[in-house]
Design an enzyme around this catalytic site. Structure first.
Site, PDB file in Angstrom:
ATOM      1  CG  ASP A  39      15.101 -56.211   4.377  1.00 29.80           C
ATOM      2  OD1 ASP A  39      14.296 -55.695   4.036  1.00 29.80           O
ATOM      3  OD2 ASP A  39      16.228 -55.850   4.771  1.00 29.80           O
TER       4      ASP A  39
HETATM    5  N1  URA Z   1      17.140 -52.154   7.713  1.00 29.33           N
HETATM    6  C1  URA Z   1      16.966 -53.590   6.673  1.00 29.33           C
HETATM    7  O1  URA Z   1      17.793 -52.866   6.237  1.00 29.33           O
HETATM    8  N2  URA Z   1      16.377 -54.069   6.653  1.00 29.33           N
HETATM    9  C2  URA Z   1      15.425 -54.759   7.332  1.00 29.33           C
HETATM   10  O2  URA Z   1      14.784 -55.871   7.867  1.00 29.33           O
HETATM   11  C3  URA Z   1      15.280 -53.857   8.310  1.00 29.33           C
HETATM   12  C4  URA Z   1      15.418 -52.536   8.640  1.00 29.33           C
END
Ligand code: URA
Length: 240
Positions: free
Chosen positions: A114
């Site tokens: 993310d």
């Molecule tokens: N899980 C998440 O919630 N976000 C990420 O960026 C990676 C794994």
């Protein structure tokens, strides 16, 4: 591989330039002029341009410590792509090294994070390698350092091991390992990569992720500073 891709991989031409030299009849495959950019060629075909045999350059494999407020897509959206950092000069052991990444657009990120997540991302132009890493049945372990809004209850270690019921999913998550670092920080190892998986796992047990940092994918461990990158060793590349 498509002929235009082969020409790009064996020269410094971008897609447009490769198209141009192919369509103008300057490229021969096994002695014949080929003007069709999508024609399939193999490593053992003799591809000639300007009286020279073109040989596809080896694939590239890198790791980066992704900073927050960057995204894992190739193009900038609300935030800039983390791949932009590849085309800036960088530091190795304190020394400034000039940018040496050509054809950045050929590279992609194998397994996304993310925008607000930091840490290890793997970058390559080898689609098959990415496929191996991201194929859910390959159960490639990923280790995240998770900072939580509330203390983590130790009795939940077993719940994570048995699988968590995520909202909107039919099956439980694969067994996950939790190692408690402090009251509000844990190391979580998961073998899947569902959308926002880590955040959803902790939300499902009444907690909230306020900091997320990926430290390891398979046997590859993050060992560069935030925003920095390096090439993988052959051992790391072959570990997937
Ligand atoms: N899980 C998440 O919630 N976000 C990420 O960026 C990676 C794994």
């Amino acid at each position: 591989m498509r002929l235009d891709k082969f020409v790009m991989k064996s020269t410094d031409f971008n897609k447009q330039q490769a198209k141009q030299v192919i369509e103008s009849g300057e490229v021969r495959v096994n002695g014949e002029v080929v003007q069709e950019v999508a024609q399939q060629v193999h490593e053992n075909n003799e591809v000639m341009f300007a009286n020279q045999r073109l040989l596809a350059k080896p694939f590239r494999y890198l790791l980066m410590n992704k900073p927050a407020n960057t995204i894992c897509s190739n193009i900038d959206e609300v935030y800039p792509s983390a791949l932009n950092l590849l085309t800036q000069d960088r530091q190795i052991n304190g020394a400034e090294v000039e940018n040496d990444i050509n054809q950045r657009d050929e590279l992609h990120i194998a397994g996304r994070l993310d925008a607000d997540t930091t840490g290890l991302i793997l970058i390559t132009d080898d689609g098959r390698w990415t496929f191996n890493i991201t194929l859910p049945t390959n159960l490639c372990p990923k280790v995240y350092r998770v900072t939580l809004s509330k203390p983590f209850k130790p009795e939940l270690i077993n719940t994570f091991k048995q699988g968590i019921q995520l909202q909107g999913e039919k099956a439980l998550t694969q067994p996950a390992q939790v190692q408690i670092i402090s009251e509000q920080q844990v190391l979580l190892t998961i073998t899947e990569g569902k959308f926002h998986q880590v955040k959803r796992m902790f939300a499902a047990v009444g907690n909230r992720v306020i900091g997320l940092h990926r430290e390891q994918i398979g046997q590859v461990k993050l060992d560069v500073e935030l925003g920095q990158w390096r090439y993988l060793t052959p051992l790391e590349v072959n570990s997937f």
